[in-house]
Design a protein around this motif. Structure first.
Motif, PDB file in Angstrom:
ATOM      1  N   ALA A  72       0.825  -1.209   0.000  1.00  0.00           N
ATOM      2  CA  ALA A  72       0.000   0.000   0.000  1.00  0.00           C
ATOM      3  C   ALA A  72       0.865   1.268   0.000  1.00  0.00           C
ATOM      4  N   MET A  73       2.098   1.151   0.461  1.00  0.00           N
ATOM      5  CA  MET A  73       3.016   2.301   0.461  1.00  0.00           C
ATOM      6  C   MET A  73       3.798   2.404  -0.835  1.00  0.00           C
ATOM      7  N   GLY A  74       3.617   1.451  -1.733  1.00  0.00           N
ATOM      8  CA  GLY A  74       4.300   1.515  -3.023  1.00  0.00           C
ATOM      9  C   GLY A  74       5.423   0.521  -3.209  1.00  0.00           C
ATOM     10  N   LEU A  75       5.677  -0.315  -2.201  1.00  0.00           N
ATOM     11  CA  LEU A  75       6.674  -1.367  -2.390  1.00  0.00           C
ATOM     12  C   LEU A  75       6.038  -2.487  -3.207  1.00  0.00           C
ATOM     13  N   VAL A  76       6.857  -3.224  -3.933  1.00  0.00           N
ATOM     14  CA  VAL A  76       6.369  -4.307  -4.782  1.00  0.00           C
ATOM     15  C   VAL A  76       6.938  -5.620  -4.261  1.00  0.00           C
ATOM     16  N   TRP A  77       6.066  -6.581  -3.965  1.00  0.00           N
ATOM     17  CA  TRP A  77       6.478  -7.889  -3.436  1.00  0.00           C
ATOM     18  C   TRP A  77       6.655  -8.856  -4.588  1.00  0.00           C
ATOM     19  N   ASP A  78       7.794  -9.505  -4.655  1.00  0.00           N
ATOM     20  CA  ASP A  78       8.077 -10.540  -5.651  1.00  0.00           C
ATOM     21  C   ASP A  78       7.978 -11.887  -4.945  1.00  0.00           C
ATOM     22  N   LYS A  79       6.934 -12.646  -5.261  1.00  0.00           N
ATOM     23  CA  LYS A  79       6.708 -13.931  -4.578  1.00  0.00           C
ATOM     24  C   LYS A  79       7.822 -14.934  -4.873  1.00  0.00           C
ATOM     25  N   LYS A  80       8.300 -14.951  -6.095  1.00  0.00           N
ATOM     26  CA  LYS A  80       9.328 -15.923  -6.461  1.00  0.00           C
ATOM     27  C   LYS A  80      10.631 -15.696  -5.706  1.00  0.00           C
ATOM     28  N   LYS A  81      11.018 -14.446  -5.575  1.00  0.00           N
ATOM     29  CA  LYS A  81      12.271 -14.114  -4.896  1.00  0.00           C
ATOM     30  C   LYS A  81      12.073 -13.848  -3.410  1.00  0.00           C
ATOM     31  N   SER A  82      10.815 -13.756  -2.964  1.00  0.00           N
ATOM     32  CA  SER A  82      10.489 -13.391  -1.579  1.00  0.00           C
ATOM     33  C   SER A  82      11.220 -12.108  -1.186  1.00  0.00           C
ATOM     34  N   SER A  83      11.017 -11.080  -2.017  1.00  0.00           N
ATOM     35  CA  SER A  83      11.690  -9.818  -1.747  1.00  0.00           C
ATOM     36  C   SER A  83      10.805  -8.642  -2.149  1.00  0.00           C
ATOM     37  N   PHE A  84      11.085  -7.507  -1.544  1.00  0.00           N
ATOM     38  CA  PHE A  84      10.425  -6.258  -1.898  1.00  0.00           C
ATOM     39  C   PHE A  84      11.331  -5.465  -2.819  1.00  0.00           C
ATOM     40  N   SER A  85      10.708  -4.685  -3.683  1.00  0.00           N
ATOM     41  CA  SER A  85      11.439  -3.675  -4.438  1.00  0.00           C
ATOM     42  C   SER A  85      10.655  -2.370  -4.309  1.00  0.00           C
ATOM     43  N   ILE A  86      11.310  -1.278  -4.554  1.00  0.00           N
ATOM     44  CA  ILE A  86      10.670   0.024  -4.390  1.00  0.00           C
ATOM     45  C   ILE A  86      10.019   0.409  -5.711  1.00  0.00           C
ATOM     46  N   GLY A  87       8.694   0.619  -5.684  1.00  0.00           N
ATOM     47  CA  GLY A  87       7.938   0.988  -6.877  1.00  0.00           C
ATOM     48  C   GLY A  87       8.155   2.445  -7.251  1.00  0.00           C
ATOM     49  N   LYS A  88       7.657   2.808  -8.437  1.00  0.00           N
ATOM     50  CA  LYS A  88       7.842   4.174  -8.938  1.00  0.00           C
ATOM     51  C   LYS A  88       7.159   5.204  -8.054  1.00  0.00           C
ATOM     52  N   ASP A  89       5.964   4.915  -7.581  1.00  0.00           N
ATOM     53  CA  ASP A  89       5.200   5.876  -6.785  1.00  0.00           C
ATOM     54  C   ASP A  89       5.265   5.582  -5.294  1.00  0.00           C
ATOM     55  N   ALA A  90       6.336   4.958  -4.854  1.00  0.00           N
ATOM     56  CA  ALA A  90       6.457   4.583  -3.444  1.00  0.00           C
ATOM     57  C   ALA A  90       6.557   5.816  -2.557  1.00  0.00           C
ATOM     58  N   ASN A  91       5.774   5.800  -1.481  1.00  0.00           N
ATOM     59  CA  ASN A  91       5.828   6.882  -0.509  1.00  0.00           C
ATOM     60  C   ASN A  91       5.839   6.253   0.879  1.00  0.00           C
ATOM     61  N   PHE A  92       7.012   6.013   1.383  1.00  0.00           N
ATOM     62  CA  PHE A  92       7.148   5.358   2.683  1.00  0.00           C
ATOM     63  C   PHE A  92       7.813   6.280   3.700  1.00  0.00           C
ATOM     64  N   ALA A  93       7.788   7.576   3.432  1.00  0.00           N
ATOM     65  CA  ALA A  93       8.421   8.538   4.337  1.00  0.00           C
ATOM     66  C   ALA A  93       7.807   8.502   5.728  1.00  0.00           C
ATOM     67  N   GLU A  94       6.535   8.156   5.823  1.00  0.00           N
ATOM     68  CA  GLU A  94       5.842   8.111   7.112  1.00  0.00           C
ATOM     69  C   GLU A  94       5.492   6.677   7.486  1.00  0.00           C
ATOM     70  N   ALA A  95       6.344   5.740   7.135  1.00  0.00           N
ATOM     71  CA  ALA A  95       6.070   4.324   7.417  1.00  0.00           C
ATOM     72  C   ALA A  95       5.966   4.105   8.927  1.00  0.00           C
ATOM     73  N   PRO A  96       4.806   3.625   9.393  1.00  0.00           N
ATOM     74  CA  PRO A  96       4.651   3.417  10.834  1.00  0.00           C
ATOM     75  C   PRO A  96       5.317   2.126  11.293  1.00  0.00           C
ATOM     76  N   VAL A  97       5.885   2.172  12.457  1.00  0.00           N
ATOM     77  CA  VAL A  97       6.470   0.977  13.057  1.00  0.00           C
ATOM     78  C   VAL A  97       5.413   0.374  13.968  1.00  0.00           C
TER      79      VAL A  97
END
Length: 149
Positions: A72-97
């Motif tokens: 929802a913050m714009g990261l992209v999950w790759d199921k095959k690699k089990s990894s995230f990548s940063i999408g073009k419109d990613a906005n995680f500046a206020e990512a809550p912990v």
């Protein structure tokens, strides 16, 4: 305190029901700091992958919910690699912990007649034996056949 990927992996492997909430909060604090400071998504992926093997997780913290939260913050999950990548419109500046902290389970307010209606509908749609149908009804009402008889 988790301050490296190695410590993160070790903490997630040694997690127990007694310390699950505190370890996951510490792990996500590290992962979010890595994301914000270095644009490093590997700690988030490590947590997302490990969640499937952790018992006693807090409500709202399944692997699927965790991945959806960061997607929802714009990261992209790759199921095959089990990894995230940063999408073009990613906005995680206020990512809550610890977004899951304080989430409450929804309360089921179904009446007994509504439970029975659903149970009978499932029985009618399926090809259950009589024994399986009785077990389904017992489960819906959480009764013991010997006590009910």
């Amino acid at each position: 305190m988790i301050n490296s990927n190695k410590k993160l992996s070790n903490a997630l492997q040694r997690i127990s029901k007694e310390n699950v909430a505190s370890v996951l909060l510490d792990a996500e604090t590290f992962a979010v700091s890595q994301l914000l400071e270095h644009r490093n998504t590997s700690p988030l992926a490590t947590i997302a992958t490990a969640l499937g093997n952790i018992a006693g997780k807090p409500y709202g913290l399944s692997p699927k919910q965790y991945v959806e939260h960061y997607e929802a913050m714009g990261l992209v999950w790759d199921k095959k690699k089990s990894s995230f990548s940063i999408g073009k419109d990613a906005n995680f500046a206020e990512a809550p912990v610890g977004y899951w902290v304080g989430m409450e389970r929804p309360v089921n307010n179904e009446s007994d007649s509504e439970k029975a209606t659903k149970a009978f509908a499932r029985i009618a749609k399926s090809e259950l034996t009589l024994t399986q149908a009785i077990a389904l009804l017992q489960n819906a009402y959480q009764t013991d056949l010997k006590v009910a008889a």
